[in-house]
Structures are given as C-alpha cells and as structure tokens.
Design an enzyme around this catalytic site. Sequence first.
Site, PDB file in Angstrom:
ATOM      1  N   LYS A   1       0.827  -1.244   0.033  1.00  0.00           N
ATOM      2  CA  LYS A   1       0.116  -0.114  -0.046  1.00  0.00           C
ATOM      3  C   LYS A   1       0.878   1.452   0.048  1.00  0.00           C
ATOM      4  O   LYS A   1       2.014   1.329   0.223  1.00  0.00           O
ATOM      5  CB  LYS A   1      -1.023   0.025   1.483  1.00  0.00           C
ATOM      6  CG  LYS A   1      -0.281   0.036   2.527  1.00  0.00           C
ATOM      7  CD  LYS A   1      -1.123  -0.300   3.923  1.00  0.00           C
ATOM      8  CE  LYS A   1      -0.124  -0.180   5.038  1.00  0.00           C
ATOM      9  NZ  LYS A   1      -1.220  -0.720   6.115  1.00  0.00           N
TER      10      LYS A   1
ATOM     11  N   ARG B   1     -10.677   0.166  15.168  1.00  0.00           N
ATOM     12  CA  ARG B   1     -10.445   0.894  14.089  1.00  0.00           C
ATOM     13  C   ARG B   1     -11.621   0.570  12.923  1.00  0.00           C
ATOM     14  O   ARG B   1     -12.566   1.222  12.720  1.00  0.00           O
ATOM     15  CB  ARG B   1      -8.957   1.023  13.515  1.00  0.00           C
ATOM     16  CG  ARG B   1      -8.810   2.037  12.346  1.00  0.00           C
ATOM     17  CD  ARG B   1      -7.301   1.893  12.069  1.00  0.00           C
ATOM     18  NE  ARG B   1      -6.980   0.903  11.209  1.00  0.00           N
ATOM     19  CZ  ARG B   1      -5.740   0.613  10.965  1.00  0.00           C
ATOM     20  NH1 ARG B   1      -4.553   1.532  10.841  1.00  0.00           N
ATOM     21  NH2 ARG B   1      -5.351  -0.776  10.318  1.00  0.00           N
TER      22      ARG B   1
ATOM     23  N   HIS C   1      -6.127  -7.227  13.634  1.00  0.00           N
ATOM     24  CA  HIS C   1      -5.201  -6.510  13.351  1.00  0.00           C
ATOM     25  C   HIS C   1      -4.550  -6.153  14.731  1.00  0.00           C
ATOM     26  O   HIS C   1      -5.452  -5.596  15.530  1.00  0.00           O
ATOM     27  CB  HIS C   1      -5.259  -5.170  12.442  1.00  0.00           C
ATOM     28  CG  HIS C   1      -4.293  -4.382  12.014  1.00  0.00           C
ATOM     29  ND1 HIS C   1      -3.107  -4.956  11.500  1.00  0.00           N
ATOM     30  CD2 HIS C   1      -3.897  -2.953  12.296  1.00  0.00           C
ATOM     31  CE1 HIS C   1      -1.925  -4.077  11.378  1.00  0.00           C
ATOM     32  NE2 HIS C   1      -2.489  -2.786  11.666  1.00  0.00           N
TER      33      HIS C   1
ATOM     34  N   ARG D   1       1.091 -10.833   7.448  1.00  0.00           N
ATOM     35  CA  ARG D   1       0.892  -9.504   6.249  1.00  0.00           C
ATOM     36  C   ARG D   1       2.136  -8.742   6.870  1.00  0.00           C
ATOM     37  O   ARG D   1       2.006  -7.864   7.472  1.00  0.00           O
ATOM     38  CB  ARG D   1      -0.293  -8.599   6.602  1.00  0.00           C
ATOM     39  CG  ARG D   1      -1.677  -9.605   6.544  1.00  0.00           C
ATOM     40  CD  ARG D   1      -2.737  -8.789   6.735  1.00  0.00           C
ATOM     41  NE  ARG D   1      -2.863  -8.041   7.918  1.00  0.00           N
ATOM     42  CZ  ARG D   1      -3.323  -8.181   9.348  1.00  0.00           C
ATOM     43  NH1 ARG D   1      -4.249  -9.545   9.121  1.00  0.00           N
ATOM     44  NH2 ARG D   1      -3.380  -7.563  10.197  1.00  0.00           N
TER      45      ARG D   1
ATOM     46  N   TYR E   1      16.735  30.119   4.493  1.00  0.00           N
ATOM     47  CA  TYR E   1      15.640  30.884   5.056  1.00  0.00           C
ATOM     48  C   TYR E   1      15.828  31.092   6.481  1.00  0.00           C
ATOM     49  O   TYR E   1      16.236  30.278   7.255  1.00  0.00           O
ATOM     50  CB  TYR E   1      14.144  30.140   4.731  1.00  0.00           C
ATOM     51  CG  TYR E   1      13.721  30.046   3.510  1.00  0.00           C
ATOM     52  CD1 TYR E   1      13.314  31.439   2.882  1.00  0.00           C
ATOM     53  CD2 TYR E   1      13.638  29.001   2.902  1.00  0.00           C
ATOM     54  CE1 TYR E   1      12.826  31.405   1.608  1.00  0.00           C
ATOM     55  CE2 TYR E   1      12.720  29.046   1.624  1.00  0.00           C
ATOM     56  CZ  TYR E   1      12.674  30.048   1.147  1.00  0.00           C
ATOM     57  OH  TYR E   1      12.136  29.930  -0.226  1.00  0.00           O
TER      58      TYR E   1
ATOM     59  N   CYS F   1      14.773  23.434   2.848  1.00  0.00           N
ATOM     60  CA  CYS F   1      13.949  24.286   1.813  1.00  0.00           C
ATOM     61  C   CYS F   1      13.013  23.180   1.164  1.00  0.00           C
ATOM     62  O   CYS F   1      13.302  22.025   1.184  1.00  0.00           O
ATOM     63  CB  CYS F   1      14.603  25.384   1.076  1.00  0.00           C
ATOM     64  SG  CYS F   1      15.556  26.371   1.863  1.00  0.00           S
TER      65      CYS F   1
ATOM     66  N   ASP G   1      12.952  22.657  -1.993  1.00  0.00           N
ATOM     67  CA  ASP G   1      13.420  21.899  -2.914  1.00  0.00           C
ATOM     68  C   ASP G   1      14.724  22.079  -3.029  1.00  0.00           C
ATOM     69  O   ASP G   1      15.587  21.448  -3.915  1.00  0.00           O
ATOM     70  CB  ASP G   1      13.099  22.639  -4.289  1.00  0.00           C
ATOM     71  CG  ASP G   1      11.622  23.059  -4.136  1.00  0.00           C
ATOM     72  OD1 ASP G   1      10.915  22.200  -4.421  1.00  0.00           O
ATOM     73  OD2 ASP G   1      11.414  24.182  -4.278  1.00  0.00           O
TER      74      ASP G   1
HETATM   75  C1  LIG Z   1      -0.374  -1.594   6.878  1.00  0.00           C
HETATM   76  C2  LIG Z   1      -1.052  -2.817   7.299  1.00  0.00           C
HETATM   77  C3  LIG Z   1      -0.272  -3.852   7.541  1.00  0.00           C
HETATM   78  C4  LIG Z   1       1.352  -3.877   7.492  1.00  0.00           C
HETATM   79  O1  LIG Z   1       2.101  -3.498   8.656  1.00  0.00           O
HETATM   80  P1  LIG Z   1       3.488  -3.485   8.782  1.00  0.00           P
HETATM   81  O2  LIG Z   1       3.539  -2.938  10.287  1.00  0.00           O
HETATM   82  O3  LIG Z   1       3.998  -2.479   8.014  1.00  0.00           O
HETATM   83  O4  LIG Z   1       4.214  -4.895   8.543  1.00  0.00           O
HETATM   84  C5  LIG Z   1      -0.663  -5.187   8.296  1.00  0.00           C
HETATM   85  N1  LIG Z   1      -1.945  -5.145   8.204  1.00  0.00           N
HETATM   86  C6  LIG Z   1      -2.720  -4.279   8.012  1.00  0.00           C
HETATM   87  C7  LIG Z   1      -4.233  -4.185   8.236  1.00  0.00           C
HETATM   88  C8  LIG Z   1      -2.315  -3.150   7.687  1.00  0.00           C
HETATM   89  O5  LIG Z   1      -2.963  -2.113   7.488  1.00  0.00           O
END
Ligand SMILES: *Cc1c(COP(=O)(O)O)cnc(C)c1O
Length: 416
Positions: A48, A145, A174, A230, A274, A321, A323
Amino acid sequence: VELLYVPEAARPYLKGTHALIDLNAYASNLQALRSMLPSGSELMAVVKADAYGHGMVHCAFAAEPHVDWFGVARIQEGIRLRRAGVIAPILVLGPPNTEEIAAAQELDITLTVGCSQHLAEIAEAMTQRNCRCRVHLKVDTGMRRYGFMPDDAIDVARAIVNDRRLDLDGIYTHFSSADELDPSPTTTQIERFQNVVEQLGDEGIRPRYSHAGNSAAILTGRLGPTNLARAGIATYGLSPSEEVPIPSRFRPVLSLRTVISRRFTLAQGEGVSYGLSYRAPHAEEVATTTAGYADGLPRQLSNRGWFVVDGEPAPIRGRVCMDQTVVSVRAGVRVGDVAHVFGPGDKDEMTLDAIARFAGTNTYEIATRVTARVPRLYVRDDRVVAWEHLLLGDSGRISEAVESPQEASGEIGEGA
Ligand SMILES: *Cc1c(COP(=O)(O)O)cnc(C)c1O
C-alpha cells in the site's frame, strides 16, 4: 552502489534527486520473513501507499516470486497492480470505497468487510452484477478502527456463508501494539481472535485463511494460530519501532540521492538559507543540493541532519527548503557530484531509522513521504533493471534476457 549499467531512458534521472530501490535487499528481506513463519504459513507483501514510497508496481514484480499475496489499503491501489499485470491474490486491507466494489470484483481483488453497511453494499453490488465477491472478514479484537466486534463476527460470518453473492475466503484481525515491548495487548487480541475462529470452526465455518500478524508480530513471534502473515515495513528493511528494531540480517531497500548544484564559500558570520538560522563560525566551504522537504526530507533535519558527499559527512547548514538544502563540504567537491541523503547506512549516511528519530515520527511516515517527483531506479546486481517517474508517467524495465551490461542498448521501455 556502483551502478554497472543504467538503461539509457533512466540515465538522466541520475543527474538530479532520485531514489534507488535495492531489489536484492528486498528479495532477501522477503525470504528472511518467510523463514520466520511457521511452516505452511503464507506471506503477504503489503505494498500500500506506493509500497511505502518504494513504488508499488516494480516492488510487486520483484516480490511476486517470493510471496503469496499482496496487501493494499485501497481498491484503487489494487486496480493499479492488476493493470500493471500482477496476477497474485490481492487483499484490500482498508474499508472499501463502495463506488469501486464492482471494479474490484471484476479484477478479482479480494475485499475486507468490517461493518454491516459495507457488507450490505458489497452484496447489493453483486446482485446487480450477478457475481460473487471474495471477502475477508475483519474482526476488531482491540485496535478499535475497522472490523466487527468478536460477538457480532460470528453472526456475520454465518450470514456471509449463507449468501451466494459472497465467498468467505478469510478472517483476520490487526494488532494495535505488536511493535511495543509489552506483549499483553497482543496476547489478549490473539485470544479474542482465536475464540472467534474456534466458535466458527465448531459450526463448520472454516475460511481458508486466518491472519493477524504484521511485521512487528512476525519479528517478535506473536502470530497466534494463523496461516498467513501481512508484512510491510520489515520487507523494506525498516524497523517497526524503536522497541522492535529490524534485525541486522535485514537490509534497508530505499536510498535517496541528490546532486550538488552550487559550490561556494560562506564568509565568517554569514547566514544561510531561510531565516539565516545558521551562521558560519569561520569561513566555510558549502554546497547547495537539489533535495528538499518536497522530496521527502523532513524540515526537522534543519541544522541537524547530514548528507554524505565524497565519502565524508556533510552536515546540513540552515533550514531544509522545499526543493534545496545547503550542506557543509570539503574543498574538492564539485557541481554535479552525488550527495547521499539517506540509505542503508554503509557510507555513514543517515538511515530512515535515524531520520525518523530526528523528526519525532516512525520510519513508515518518512518512507512514504518520498514524493511523486522523485524518480525511482530499481537496482538488481548493481544494474538498474527498472525505473519509474510518476510525475512524467514514465516507467519501464529491461527484460530478463537483456539484463546484462554488454547489451546495454537492448533495453525495452515498457511505457507507463
Ligand atoms: C499496513 C498494514 C499491515 C502491514 O503493517 P507493517 O507494520 O508495515 O508490517 C498489516 N495489516 C494491516 C491491516 C495493515 O493496514
């Protein structure tokens, strides 16, 4: 990295700020993670947010031989992968944009369902199309969440199984605190999740996948009874947190480099950038570079961070800055020379972990800040094998067959 070969189309990008993505490191991180999973468990590469700033399309191509699934946050990101030709299973981890459900189903993208409104909308979209949609049921075991509460999840799973428009392929949760030292929140979440899975099992409902662990959970071995993990941040060789640092056998994948655009001397007492927040204590050799906060460099590095130029640390002078950034250099440095902004740290350049500390945030946020105007060059065995510049819509890769320096003229640009 000494680049032995750069396809002609990507060569101009080396003369400005650019990112290097080390595909050897990425593959080896994925293999290391896989080796930490219980046997039989599958691995999802989470790509993602443009693969945490690394570029989702070329990362997915590189990861495909090593992983079973890809994880994205939005249906749009799944669409991008499918359009690029990724055929592996894709799970949208976030709540679905309900306008995009049909597109997801058409491209065989698996959706997460975590609230009853979305469940109804997915089912309704399938009625109209006379199709089935593959879904993973999200259980909220404590993150608070997205997801059904454990008690409701049982009823919802029953309803999905009895709905011919839906295919219950997985169930997951999660963790809120897997990247902290205290294991108790994670242990509690695993218990709640396991209860749901067991109750469903008692009713004969056994989705093919049950998953919970992110990178931190894999690194700390807190996965619970699952058969898919994941992994995001650890695949890029970055630490989930200071409490759960990345083990040394992992390697950071992303480096940012820029070039010197002006060389000059600050007179004693002269200010720079700056606000003139830095004043030279004595005559000082400095150089302007073409990297700034709009390339992903946090402004908190003003007067604190450093680049590496000609093998030497080049401390940042004055404010970063949008850029450009001015650094202190040695006399021999010339316009056009490379400046290492961050990377794995083997040249003593800043690491993303170090920048995150300076900026008071995590490595995730720093990596995802590398913006669309920074061209990305993908390196395997010291050769640039792919490139992508989102701003210009320029992307390509050399085919495996011509991935040798002798055939430097034979590269194939794929177009965007
Ligand atoms: C982003 C995400 C992950 C990955 O998490 P990491 O800490 O980067 O390994 C896993 N599960 C869900 C639901 C996420 O949103």
